[in-house]
Scaffold this motif. Sequence first.
Motif, short mmCIF file in Angstrom:
data_model
loop_
_atom_site.label_atom_id
_atom_site.label_comp_id
_atom_site.label_asym_id
_atom_site.label_seq_id
_atom_site.Cartn_x
_atom_site.Cartn_y
_atom_site.Cartn_z
N VAL A 61 0.68 -1.19 -0.15
CA VAL A 61 -0.01 -0.11 0.02
C VAL A 61 0.96 1.31 -0.12
CG1 VAL A 61 -1.40 1.34 1.70
CG2 VAL A 61 -2.11 -1.08 0.97
N THR A 64 2.84 1.65 -3.82
CA THR A 64 1.79 2.01 -4.67
C THR A 64 1.56 3.51 -4.56
OG1 THR A 64 0.18 1.11 -3.61
CG2 THR A 64 1.09 -0.18 -5.37
N GLY A 65 1.06 4.00 -3.27
CA GLY A 65 0.31 5.27 -3.07
C GLY A 65 1.70 6.25 -3.15
N THR A 78 -3.72 4.92 -1.33
CA THR A 78 -4.01 3.48 -1.79
C THR A 78 -4.32 2.95 -0.30
OG1 THR A 78 -1.78 2.64 -1.76
CG2 THR A 78 -2.96 3.39 -3.92
N GLN A 233 -14.37 -0.66 -3.46
CA GLN A 233 -13.29 0.49 -3.15
C GLN A 233 -12.91 1.16 -4.43
OE1 GLN A 233 -11.96 -0.66 0.85
NE2 GLN A 233 -11.46 0.67 -0.65
N TYR A 234 -12.76 0.45 -5.44
CA TYR A 234 -12.22 1.38 -6.83
C TYR A 234 -13.18 2.45 -7.28
CZ TYR A 234 -7.84 -1.37 -7.63
OH TYR A 234 -6.54 -2.14 -7.43
N ILE A 253 -4.01 3.74 -12.21
CA ILE A 253 -4.29 3.36 -10.55
C ILE A 253 -4.48 1.99 -10.57
CG2 ILE A 253 -5.71 3.92 -8.60
CD1 ILE A 253 -5.95 6.81 -9.87
N THR A 257 -1.94 -0.87 -8.67
CA THR A 257 -2.36 -1.47 -7.39
C THR A 257 -2.39 -2.90 -7.82
OG1 THR A 257 -4.49 -0.64 -7.93
CG2 THR A 257 -3.23 0.53 -6.35
N PHE A 272 -4.72 -4.79 -2.21
CA PHE A 272 -4.77 -3.28 -2.03
C PHE A 272 -5.12 -2.71 -3.25
CE2 PHE A 272 -0.14 -4.81 -2.19
CZ PHE A 272 0.13 -4.24 -3.50
N ASN A 273 -5.62 -1.38 -2.97
CA ASN A 273 -6.36 -0.77 -4.07
C ASN A 273 -6.46 0.81 -3.88
OD1 ASN A 273 -8.54 -2.91 -2.30
ND2 ASN A 273 -8.60 -0.58 -2.07
N LEU A 274 -7.14 1.48 -4.44
CA LEU A 274 -7.35 2.86 -4.18
C LEU A 274 -8.46 3.00 -3.10
CD1 LEU A 274 -6.86 5.83 -5.52
CD2 LEU A 274 -9.19 5.52 -6.72
#
Length: 409
Positions: A61, A64-65, A78, A233-234, A253, A257, A272-274
């Motif tokens: 996380v 990627t962020g 993220t 999430q996304y 994005i 991720t 993990f994701n936005l």
Amino acid sequence: MPSGSTPSSRLNDLAHPVVAGLISVIVNYGGTFILVFQAAKVAGLSPELTASWVWSVSIGVGLTGLVLSWRYREPIITAWSTPAAAFLVTALATTPYAEAVGAYMISAAAFVALGLSGWFDKVIRLIPPGIASGLLAGILLQFGIGAFGGASVDPLLVGLLILAYVGLKRCSPRYAVVGILVLGLVFLLAQGRVDLSGLRLQLAAPVFTMPEFSLNALLSVALPLFLITLTGQYMPGMLVLRNDGFKTSADPIVTVTGLGSLLMAPFGSHAFNLAAITAAIATGKEAHEDPARRWVAGIAAGCLYVLVGVFGVTLAAVFMAFPATFITTLAGLALLGTIGGSLAAALSDPASREAALITFLASAANIQLLGIGGAFWGLLIGLAAYAVLNGRLPRRARSVVAASGGAAK
């Protein structure tokens, strides 16, 4: 040298987005990370495997962020998939861990393919701005209510934070969120409610698990994980960015991720994701009056996630030691500006006002059907209402979004 460019003013400009990033991290660990430990316990994971899960999801996380925020100069926060972690609390009871890891990899690969296809970004840009604002306000409403709901459990702490927030908003609006964070921490430490005496920083060690693939895990873990993360999430995460005027395409994005999730899955990371809710803390004007400076919040959050990941369970446990009322009140007060701005934007256009209101109420109701969360159903109901009331969905929502991207700030 002009007063606006002195070292002191530059430090002040950095302080607000950095604190916004810190609050988003505290809320994430303090509010939902316990689900990861619950899922690990259900799966019967050893302390080493549990620590590896914490390491992999936190490092993934964070990196990627960091990469996305630096590359696009936007606060791209993220996070791990909270609804997916809740799903795994039950799914891991019947799925062997190695097969679950294989399912994580399949789900992550699907997100990489989705990002490369360009399909998701096209769908996001078709959503009318009023519907997007109504959805965001509905999702965040429970957090706003939570800011005051804790008063029945811990009236002294909650009352202090609310009074401090209102007073600072009156005297020094820029420092309201920073002030309640510092004041709350000092109050808790003075009361001895956060015990750091036993804190021992211990480096986490990643543990590789050889993935196994099965049809059962594909259907019972990978597919639900993909759908839950996409809709829960996304989609709201992208609408958070759009609502505050940030226009980065969803495709890189989702790709980045997804690729990160794929690489970290063998070490335990589920997905993990936005981020959505915690992202709103960093994308709104509470993070900084100037949207061009809010990307620093993404960098700050990324660095903090990496720091927590390096020490694994140790630092994560510190954040989870904060009282729940402190976390909910802090999050709710930090999101008040975003909630108000989203409601104002949702109801500003008479043509879409009723559909936006329906979206707001439907998403606030948090409907749970077929294993899919309230954000998806709120959006679906809102789009259906918009289509019926206006005859059709707009075909050029992209230009509408671009023209009104800053309306919710």
